[in-house]
Structure formats: structure tokens, C-alpha cells
Design a protein around this motif. Structure first.
Motif, PDB file in Angstrom:
ATOM      1  N   GLU A 116       0.860  -1.184   0.000  1.00  0.00           N
ATOM      2  CA  GLU A 116       0.000   0.000   0.000  1.00  0.00           C
ATOM      3  C   GLU A 116       0.894   1.230   0.000  1.00  0.00           C
ATOM      4  O   GLU A 116       1.826   1.323   0.801  1.00  0.00           O
ATOM      5  CB  GLU A 116      -0.919   0.020   1.230  1.00  0.00           C
ATOM      6  CG  GLU A 116      -2.001  -1.038   1.232  1.00  0.00           C
ATOM      7  CD  GLU A 116      -2.919  -0.923   2.435  1.00  0.00           C
ATOM      8  OE1 GLU A 116      -2.714   0.010   3.242  1.00  0.00           O
ATOM      9  OE2 GLU A 116      -3.836  -1.756   2.579  1.00  0.00           O
ATOM     10  N   ALA A 118       0.926   5.730  -1.483  1.00  0.00           N
ATOM     11  CA  ALA A 118       0.141   6.877  -1.950  1.00  0.00           C
ATOM     12  C   ALA A 118       0.620   7.307  -3.324  1.00  0.00           C
ATOM     13  O   ALA A 118       1.827   7.432  -3.570  1.00  0.00           O
ATOM     14  CB  ALA A 118       0.253   8.037  -0.972  1.00  0.00           C
ATOM     15  N   ARG A 126      -3.580  13.313  -3.071  1.00  0.00           N
ATOM     16  CA  ARG A 126      -2.965  11.998  -2.804  1.00  0.00           C
ATOM     17  C   ARG A 126      -4.061  10.948  -2.679  1.00  0.00           C
ATOM     18  O   ARG A 126      -5.110  11.182  -2.088  1.00  0.00           O
ATOM     19  CB  ARG A 126      -2.133  12.025  -1.535  1.00  0.00           C
ATOM     20  CG  ARG A 126      -1.009  13.043  -1.556  1.00  0.00           C
ATOM     21  CD  ARG A 126      -0.178  12.942  -0.298  1.00  0.00           C
ATOM     22  NE  ARG A 126       0.639  11.747  -0.261  1.00  0.00           N
ATOM     23  CZ  ARG A 126       1.269  11.314   0.831  1.00  0.00           C
ATOM     24  NH1 ARG A 126       1.112  11.951   1.976  1.00  0.00           N
ATOM     25  NH2 ARG A 126       2.015  10.233   0.780  1.00  0.00           N
ATOM     26  N   LEU A 128      -4.532   6.858  -1.591  1.00  0.00           N
ATOM     27  CA  LEU A 128      -3.936   5.654  -1.029  1.00  0.00           C
ATOM     28  C   LEU A 128      -4.460   4.446  -1.799  1.00  0.00           C
ATOM     29  O   LEU A 128      -5.678   4.246  -1.906  1.00  0.00           O
ATOM     30  CB  LEU A 128      -4.286   5.526   0.456  1.00  0.00           C
ATOM     31  CG  LEU A 128      -3.631   4.356   1.207  1.00  0.00           C
ATOM     32  CD1 LEU A 128      -2.109   4.513   1.205  1.00  0.00           C
ATOM     33  CD2 LEU A 128      -4.158   4.262   2.630  1.00  0.00           C
ATOM     34  N   ARG A 130      -3.918   0.140  -2.926  1.00  0.00           N
ATOM     35  CA  ARG A 130      -3.353  -1.179  -2.602  1.00  0.00           C
ATOM     36  C   ARG A 130      -2.935  -1.821  -3.916  1.00  0.00           C
ATOM     37  O   ARG A 130      -3.750  -1.924  -4.838  1.00  0.00           O
ATOM     38  CB  ARG A 130      -4.382  -2.049  -1.890  1.00  0.00           C
ATOM     39  CG  ARG A 130      -3.867  -3.440  -1.543  1.00  0.00           C
ATOM     40  CD  ARG A 130      -4.870  -4.190  -0.687  1.00  0.00           C
ATOM     41  NE  ARG A 130      -5.026  -3.518   0.601  1.00  0.00           N
ATOM     42  CZ  ARG A 130      -5.864  -3.945   1.543  1.00  0.00           C
ATOM     43  NH1 ARG A 130      -6.623  -5.005   1.332  1.00  0.00           N
ATOM     44  NH2 ARG A 130      -5.956  -3.295   2.688  1.00  0.00           N
ATOM     45  N   GLU A 152      -8.138   1.684  -5.278  1.00  0.00           N
ATOM     46  CA  GLU A 152      -8.184   2.535  -4.095  1.00  0.00           C
ATOM     47  C   GLU A 152      -8.409   1.687  -2.847  1.00  0.00           C
ATOM     48  O   GLU A 152      -9.183   0.723  -2.868  1.00  0.00           O
ATOM     49  CB  GLU A 152      -9.287   3.568  -4.237  1.00  0.00           C
ATOM     50  CG  GLU A 152      -9.072   4.535  -5.396  1.00  0.00           C
ATOM     51  CD  GLU A 152     -10.239   5.481  -5.577  1.00  0.00           C
ATOM     52  OE1 GLU A 152     -10.258   6.517  -4.871  1.00  0.00           O
ATOM     53  OE2 GLU A 152     -11.110   5.193  -6.390  1.00  0.00           O
TER      54      GLU A 152
END
Length: 517
Positions: A116, A118, A126, A128, A130, A152
């Protein structure tokens, strides 16, 4: 499609990922027609993925950038393909070294690497994400690049929560959960629902609901069909059902039920997959609520009857008022019969042989032997005269009040003719008079012909309740309440209410007799 499925979709022909000019919008012209078809198929697959995908050549040049990546980050394929690395535009410079190290490690390691981190959108925000990164190998096993499928984090977490919720509902939920297909047959059943229905989880699957429920199945199927057609109702519904059993008839249960229509998330138009039926047994709470409501209603009726009777100048009329108020929501007919006996002694006088019963501060004398002298005198006189028509328990009962048996209307008082009602021996009224307590009787599930006529009750009567009329320590007669088949049999709570009404009617009739004397 999840990130894991995206990774499998991206591990297609490695040659299509290694060329720096390879792009989903227009792959380079290959040498043959077969390569053209393969490249077009790969481009369509990548653009149709639910996960975002970016592919890098061995030197870090971006070779593929699908539509989902463009949607999440805002950079189009034309703007992304051909760039070297992500630093400075899709990743902050402070984070670039760590992300490049992750991608380099994925090229050297077998399998997928999950991380994970950003990323930057085109407008500077930004996000985040995965990621799942895996090496792309060419002919001979040589590393040709690396692909990175990502989504996301909140989207992935929503998916994981949905899966966890589904598993919890079908394993540990305190509510019953049944997934019903479009044919109204159970497809999935959780453990709580199986225990409530009294069968195994697999035994329910594919069976019609009518095999499980003896009563209430029509209401349940109607609710399921409505949800399939119109969607979930705005509030929970309470369904009264009876489980089917071959051994004995089971009591009715109240299930508070909620319904949710299920539709496929993969279809362009909503296609109903079935209905999720969630229910909880609230029988005890509903019965307690019904009992409390009934008690409040009956207390209110007694209060209204008392106020109305207080305005009656004639005590006999007041007794009829009490009977009329008692019948509302309680019984279909009411009868008041007074016992024939010698005139009572003046109030406060002690009769012969009653001196020991006149005052007992400890209440140690027997209840059956504690009746007044006139009760015993009447019983002895009746026994001496012999039991004839309309006589039993040492007395004869004369009709005093009765509700109309044909059409509804106020109760009527009968003239004092002294002619007893021809009750047969062992009649519930005689039993109540002898026991000085309530007697309940019922014709049963299949009433015999002439059951009511044999007891000299109105036609259609199937349930009876007889209570004694007592005032000033004496038994004056019997009050009878009757019900038709549309009502349930009398129970103990009904007997308590009938005794309360009988006490008020007895006081009025006793006052009426004293006034006439």
C-alpha cells in the motif's frame, strides 16, 4: 474484477508489455495477422479490467496504462505511456525511492507482492492505493518488466467488509438469514435460521416454503414477490407463522422480518438474483405487548362502566350497564342467573350456627364451610326437595339479566318470575355455584351438534365461562360469558377479568334486592 484477477489478466503475452510504444489505445503494428488479433484482445482485456493497471519495461518506461488507472489518477494513457518512472508526476519525490524499490523487488521475486502506498492525481491530491506487483517474463524466463495492478484502498476495504459481513451473517448472526431465489426457494440459509425452522441448513435448500410452514406461507410469499418486483419495503414486517410438524401442532410464532432485493453488480441493468430475508423471533415480546394492551383496555372498560353505572338510578340497570361494557371485545353473550333462597337476614345479623364463622381474625376456617347460613339453608332445602329440572348444587338459578342473542343491543333485565332456567345436572353454572370459583368449558375443535342447546345457551356458542356472583359474603348466583367460534377459548386471565366484572354486578344486584325489600 479484483486486484488478484487483474494480475492474472495482465500476465498475458509478455512481448506486448515490453515494447515502449505498446499502448492500450493503439499497439504497434505486429508482423502477422495473429499478432494483431492477440494485441487487440490484450488491449480490450486491459481496458475492461475493474482494477487499474500500469506496466513498466525493464528500464522503468511505462508501456501500459488502462482506463481504470486514468479514472483514478486523472492521467490519460497518452500522457502516461512513454514516461520513465512515476516520480514527480504520479508520485511525490519523497515517496518515489520507496515505490521504485518495491517495483524493483517485484521484478526479482517470484509471485505477487502486495503493498500500500500513496499516488498523486493529476490535480495534486494523494490517493492511497493497494497494489499487487509481479514480474513479466519473456521467452526463456528473462525479466522483461513488471506490472502493477492497483485499486483505491477504500474500495478494497469495502469489498473486504462486504465479504466479512456476508460470512458473519451466515455464521454468527443472532438473526435468521435466508437467501431466496427468484423461484421463492431457499438458496442459502444461516445457522440461526436453520435452528429456528427446526431443520438442517442443507435440508432447506431448494424446497418450497410451503414444506416448512403450515400457516403464514401465503403472506411470506406475497412479501417476497413484492420485494422482487418493487424493492425493499420501508419498514420491517411482522409475520405470524406456524411451522409444519407431523408429530403435533406447533404454536404460532411472530417473526419480525426485513427484506432486501439482491441484484447482480456485474450486469448493466439490475437483474434480480433473489431476496435476502432476515427475521427474528419476537413472539414473547409481542405476546407481552398484546397482554399489556388487553389489560389496559379492560381496565379502561371497568372505569367507564363504573362511571356510567354511577348515573343509573336503578341498581338493576347499573348491573346491565356493567354487563354491556364487559362484553365489548370479551364475549358474544352474557347471562346473569340468581339463586333462589329464603330472604337474607338483615345486614350485621348473625344467623343460627354461624357464630363461629362471623368473626375469624386468623382466617383458619375452611372456605367451603365458611358460607353464610342462608347458602347452607338453601342447599339443604333443595336437597330435601330433590333435584328437579333447573336444580343442581342445591339451588335453582333464575334468569335475571341477559344480552340479546339475535341482534346486538343493550342487556335486558327479566321480570322476577321465580321460574328457574332448566339447566341439566352437572351444568357449568351449577359447578361454578358449588365450587364458588370460575368454570371454563369448550366444545372442542369439532363441536358436537346440539352442544350449545343442551346447555341452554344461544346457538353458535362453543366456549363458556361461568363465575359466581358474590356480595357481602354470600353467593347470589352465577354470571356466564359465552363465545362463538370466531373467538378463542377462555383462559385464566379471562376468568380473572370475569370475576372482577361479577363482583361489580353482584354488588348492584344485591343492592337492587335490598332496595326492593
Amino acid at each position: 474484477m479484483t486486484a488478484s484477477s487483474a494480475s492474472s489478466g495482465a500476465s498475458g503475452p509478455s512481448a506486448a508489455l515490453t515494447g515502449p510504444s505498446a499502448d492500450t489505445s493503439g499497439p504497434p503494428p505486429p508482423d502477422g495477422d495473429g499478432d494483431t488479433e492477440d494485441s487487440g484482445l490484450l488491449a480490450a482485456l486491459l481496458d475492461g479490467m475493474d482494477a487499474a493497471l500500469v506496466a513498466f519495461a525493464a528500464d522503468g518506461t511505462i508501456t501500459h496504462w488502462n482506463h481504470e488507472a486514468a479514472r483514478i489518477l486523472g492521467w490519460t494513457a497518452d500522457e502516461a505511456v512513454g514516461r520513465t518512472g512515476l516520480a514527480g508526476w504520479a508520485v511525490r519525490k519523497e515517496d518515489a525511492d520507496g515505490i521504485e524499490a518495491v517495483l524493483a523487488a517485484a521484478m526479482r521475486s517470484p509471485g505477487r507482492q502486495v503493498h500500500e502506498f500513496a499516488l498523486l492525481t493529476k490535480d495534486g491530491h494523494r490517493v492511497l492505493v493497494r497494489t499487487q506487483a509481479s514480474a513479466v517474463r519473456g521467452p526463456g524466463g528473462r525479466v522483461a518488466g513488471v506490472y502493477c495492478a492497483f485499486s483505491e484502498v477504500h474500495t478494497q476495504m469495502d469489498l473486504e467488509r462486504s465479504i466479512a459481513l456476508s460470512e458473519a451473517l451466515f455464521e454468527d448472526a443472532s438473526w435468521g438469514v435466508v437467501l431466496v431465489d427468484a423461484d421463492l426457494r431457499p438458496a442459502v440459509v444461516n445457522a440461526h435460521a436453520a435452528r429456528t425452522l427446526g431443520v438442517g441448513r442443507t435440508a432447506l435448500l431448494g424446497r418450497p416454503l410451503g414444506d416448512l410452514l403450515a400457516q403464514g406461507v401465503e403472506e411470506l410469499e406475497c412479501a417476497l414477490q413484492h420485494v422482487l418486483a418493487e424493492g425493499a419495503p420501508p419498514a420491517a414486517a411482522e409475520l405470524w407463522v406456524t411451522l409444519r410438524s407431523e408429530e403435533a401442532e406447533l404454536p404460532r410464532r411472530c417473526w419480525r422480518s426485513g427484506f432486501v432485493r439482491l441484484a447482480s453488480p456485474l450486469a448493466e441493468e439490475p437483474v434480480p438474483l433473489g431476496v435476502a430475508w432476515l427475521f427474528q423471533d419476537v413472539t414473547e415480546a409481542k405476546r407481552a405487548e398484546q397482554d399489556n394492551s388487553l389489560l389496559r383496555f379492560r381496565a379502561h372498560q371497568l372505569h367507564r362502566a363504573g362511571r356510567a353505572a354511577a348515573d343509573c338510578p336503578d341498581p338493576a340497570e347499573a348491573a346491565a350497564v356493567h354487563l354491556d361494557f364487559a362484553l365489548a371485545g370479551f364475549a358474544d353473550h352474557g347471562l346473569a342467573d340468581l339463586a333462589t333462597r329464603p330472604a337474607p337476614a338483615p345486614y350485621g345479623a348473625v344467623a343460627d350456627g354461624d357464630a363461629e364463622d362471623a368473626y375469624d381474625p386468623y382466617g383458619t376456617h375452611d372456605a367451603e364451610a365458611a358460607g353464610d347460613a342462608h347458602d347452607r339453608a338453601g342447599a339443604e332445602a333443595a336437597a330435601a326437595a330433590g333435584a328437579g329440572a333447573g336444580r343442581g348444587a342445591g339451588c335453582a338459578l333464575v334468569r335475571t339479566l341477559a344480552s340479546p342473542a339475535g341482534s346486538p343491543g343493550p342487556s335486558e333485565a327479566f321480570a322476577a318470575t321465580g321460574i328457574p332456567v332448566p339447566y341439566p345436572q352437572g351444568h357449568p353454572a351449577f359447578q361454578a355455584f358449588q365450587r364458588r370459583g370460575p368454570v371454563r368449558t369448550s366444545a372442542g375443535a369439532a363441536p358436537a351438534e346440539g352442544w350449545a342447546a343442551a346447555r341452554h345457551w344461544p346457538d353458535g356458542t362453543v366456549h363458556g365461562l361461568c363465575v359466581v356472583l358474590r356480595s357481602r359474603g354470600r353467593t347470589l348466583g352465577v354470571l356466564t360469558f359465552l363465545r362463538s367460534p370466531a373467538r378463542r377459548p377462555f383462559d385464566r386471565a379471562d376468568a380473572d377479568y370475569a370475576e372482577e366484572v361479577a363482583a361489580r354486578i353482584a354488588a348492584c344486584l344485591d343492592l337492587s334486592g335490598a332496595a326492593s325489600r
